[in-house]
Design an enzyme around this catalytic site. Structure first.
Site, short mmCIF file in Angstrom:
data_model
loop_
_atom_site.label_atom_id
_atom_site.label_comp_id
_atom_site.label_asym_id
_atom_site.label_seq_id
_atom_site.Cartn_x
_atom_site.Cartn_y
_atom_site.Cartn_z
N ARG A 153 0.81 -1.36 0.00
CA ARG A 153 -0.12 -0.03 0.07
C ARG A 153 0.83 1.35 0.06
NH1 ARG A 153 -2.23 -3.63 -1.08
NH2 ARG A 153 -3.91 -4.70 -0.47
N SER A 203 -10.54 -0.09 3.29
CA SER A 203 -9.93 0.11 4.67
C SER A 203 -9.30 1.12 4.99
CB SER A 203 -8.60 -1.07 4.39
OG SER A 203 -8.98 -2.22 4.18
N GLU A 273 -4.63 4.18 6.04
CA GLU A 273 -4.59 3.73 4.44
C GLU A 273 -5.41 4.93 3.68
OE1 GLU A 273 -4.98 -0.14 3.15
OE2 GLU A 273 -6.12 0.50 1.44
C1 LIG Z 1 -15.69 -0.38 -1.15
C2 LIG Z 1 -14.12 -0.14 -1.21
C3 LIG Z 1 -13.22 -1.20 -1.38
C4 LIG Z 1 -11.82 -1.21 -1.36
N1 LIG Z 1 -11.04 -2.40 -1.58
C5 LIG Z 1 -9.64 -2.18 -1.75
C6 LIG Z 1 -8.73 -3.06 -1.75
O1 LIG Z 1 -9.45 -4.22 -1.51
N2 LIG Z 1 -7.52 -3.20 -2.11
C7 LIG Z 1 -6.96 -1.80 -1.92
O2 LIG Z 1 -5.79 -1.93 -2.28
N3 LIG Z 1 -7.90 -0.68 -1.96
C8 LIG Z 1 -9.07 -0.83 -1.75
N4 LIG Z 1 -9.80 -0.03 -1.84
C9 LIG Z 1 -9.39 1.41 -1.89
C10 LIG Z 1 -9.24 2.34 -3.37
O3 LIG Z 1 -10.24 1.81 -4.16
C11 LIG Z 1 -7.85 2.02 -3.85
O4 LIG Z 1 -7.01 2.72 -3.10
C12 LIG Z 1 -8.08 2.44 -5.22
O5 LIG Z 1 -6.71 2.21 -6.08
C13 LIG Z 1 -7.84 4.00 -5.37
O6 LIG Z 1 -8.13 4.64 -6.63
P1 LIG Z 1 -8.82 6.13 -6.97
O7 LIG Z 1 -8.75 6.35 -8.22
O8 LIG Z 1 -10.26 6.09 -6.18
O9 LIG Z 1 -7.79 6.96 -6.15
P2 LIG Z 1 -8.27 8.36 -5.49
O10 LIG Z 1 -8.90 8.07 -4.10
O11 LIG Z 1 -8.85 9.27 -6.15
O12 LIG Z 1 -6.83 8.86 -5.12
C14 LIG Z 1 -5.89 8.21 -4.00
C15 LIG Z 1 -4.75 8.67 -4.07
O13 LIG Z 1 -3.88 8.66 -5.27
C16 LIG Z 1 -3.61 9.80 -5.76
N5 LIG Z 1 -3.70 9.68 -7.30
C17 LIG Z 1 -4.80 9.22 -8.05
N6 LIG Z 1 -4.64 9.19 -9.24
C18 LIG Z 1 -3.18 9.65 -9.66
C19 LIG Z 1 -2.65 9.70 -10.58
N7 LIG Z 1 -2.87 9.56 -11.81
N8 LIG Z 1 -1.36 10.01 -10.43
C20 LIG Z 1 -0.70 10.48 -9.17
N9 LIG Z 1 -1.45 10.31 -8.14
C21 LIG Z 1 -2.89 10.04 -8.14
C22 LIG Z 1 -4.53 10.93 -5.26
O14 LIG Z 1 -3.82 12.11 -5.40
C23 LIG Z 1 -4.76 10.25 -3.77
O15 LIG Z 1 -3.62 10.89 -3.10
C24 LIG Z 1 -11.46 0.13 -1.71
C25 LIG Z 1 -12.09 1.23 -1.66
C26 LIG Z 1 -13.22 1.20 -1.53
C27 LIG Z 1 -14.42 2.12 -1.30
#
Ligand SMILES: Cc1cc2nc3c(=O)[nH]c(=O)nc-3n(C[C@H](O)[C@H](O)[C@H](O)COP(=O)(O)OP(=O)(O)OC[C@H]3O[C@@H](n4cnc5c(N)ncnc54)[C@H](O)[C@@H]3O)c2cc1C
Length: 304
Positions: A153, A203, A273
């Site tokens: 992570r 998480s 996280e």
């Molecule tokens: C119901 C649920 C279940 C989940 N299960 C998991 C799981 O099993 N495993 C897991 O690892 N995570 C899980 N997550 C967390 C999340 O889905 C992941 O971390 C996902 O990869 C985040 O992607 P996002 O596009 O929503 O990022 P965002 O929430 O939009 O951004 C997260 C971070 O990444 C940065 N960011 C986003 N895009 C870029 C880019 N292109 N370049 C640089 N920085 C960037 C943002 O600035 C921020 O700091 C879960 C979330 C939910 C709601």
């Protein structure tokens, strides 16, 4: 920002920009850098907790401009705004194995790269061969997967102001039916063990190896704890759900209480996280530096 995050929490952004294509994303980033305007990249908003005061910065969304997805043989090239589930499903249809773990992880490929998102024993590090990044100092360049320094992570994207524009993934030939079965199992497991249907950000804390945050939080009896409309999920203790009108302040209150009690009982300091987006607790003005580094702002000390 409540409309742009899975938590449905967060005050207004100064500006939300949704560029149309890759060149526009890069032009916008360069302009913001040149004007020294603070900015923040938003994927799908599934791993962020945005301050109730909002974000005193320009939020740049990757959702529209970075959606290209091409497959050649066992190689996938995808824009960082592509949903991870879309990559996983395309791989399944083409009989490519390696992305099964991602089928139920919400969010974009870019967010998954930053977080080294993973599940069921696999994560992005297993499939990424290279990433096209925008670096405020060096501009656009391609880095090897190893240069992203993926760990549990975390990645170098958390330490450096790099923006992921697209990634190359290497998968392996597999049987579509077997891939589909595995994905169905993963989806069913998630439905059984996690709160579905209520806004959350996955998480809240990282697992403190070799233990599990959920187990530690459940052991202190925190399931069901409430602050305002935020609640520690009775289904999974490492999830906080929003019953409707929860504020970031409510979520932080629960996170602080959990951290302090877990520390008091076990000496283990849980690390967030979910990424905090907003000004520092002391009212510091948001800049890209503290937006970037403020992971769990105000949550550095285990208690207080
Ligand atoms: C119901 C649920 C279940 C989940 N299960 C998991 C799981 O099993 N495993 C897991 O690892 N995570 C899980 N997550 C967390 C999340 O889905 C992941 O971390 C996902 O990869 C985040 O992607 P996002 O596009 O929503 O990022 P965002 O929430 O939009 O951004 C997260 C971070 O990444 C940065 N960011 C986003 N895009 C870029 C880019 N292109 N370049 C640089 N920085 C960037 C943002 O600035 C921020 O700091 C879960 C979330 C939910 C709601």
């Amino acid at each position: 920002m409540a409309r742009h995050t899975s938590f449905r929490i967060g005050g207004p952004a100064a500006v939300l920009l949704v560029p149309d294509h890759l060149e526009q994303v890069v032009a916008v980033l360069q302009w913001l850098r040149d004007q020294t305007i603070p900015y923040f990249i938003l994927g799908q908003g599934t791993n962020v907790l945005v301050s109730d005061q909002g974000v005193d910065a320009v939020v740049v969304s990757t959702a529209r401009g970075l959606r290209q997805l091409e497959v050649a043989g066992d190689r996938v090239r995808a824009g960082s705004g592509v949903l991870l589930t879309r990559v996983a499903r395309r791989a399944e249809r083409l009989g490519l194995t390696g992305m099964e773990f991602a089928v139920s992880i919400p969010g974009t490929l870019g967010g998954a790269l930053v977080m080294n998102a993973g599940a069921h024993g696999a994560s992005m590090v297993d499939v990424v061969s290279s990433v096209l990044v925008w670096d405020p100092v060096g501009g656009v360049r391609r880095i090897k997967g190893t240069e992203a320094e993926f760990q549990y992570r975390q990645s170098r994207f958390m330490k450096q102001p790099w923006i992921a524009l697209e990634a190359d993934l290497i998968l392996s030939p597999g049987d579509p039916a077997e891939i589909g079965d595995k994905m169905a199992q993963y989806m069913a497991h998630r439905k059984r063990t996690q709160p579905v249907g209520e806004p959350n950000a996955g998480s809240v804390f990282k697992n403190p190896y070799p233990d599990y945050a959920g187990r530690l939080i459940e052991a202190i009896g925190a399931k069901g704890w409430r602050a305002g409309d935020a609640q520690v999920s009775p289904v999974h203790a490492n999830f906080i759900v929003n019953h409707g009108l929860a504020r970031a302040h409510d979520v932080l209150t629960l996170m602080r209480r959990i951290r302090c009690e877990v520390y008091g009982r076990t000496g283990i300091v849980l690390r967030p996280e979910v990424r905090w987006i907003g000004p520092g607790e002391g009212g510091a003005t948001a800049t890209w530096e503290n937006l970037w580094y403020a992971e769990g702002e105000g949550l550095r000390a285990p208690c207080g």
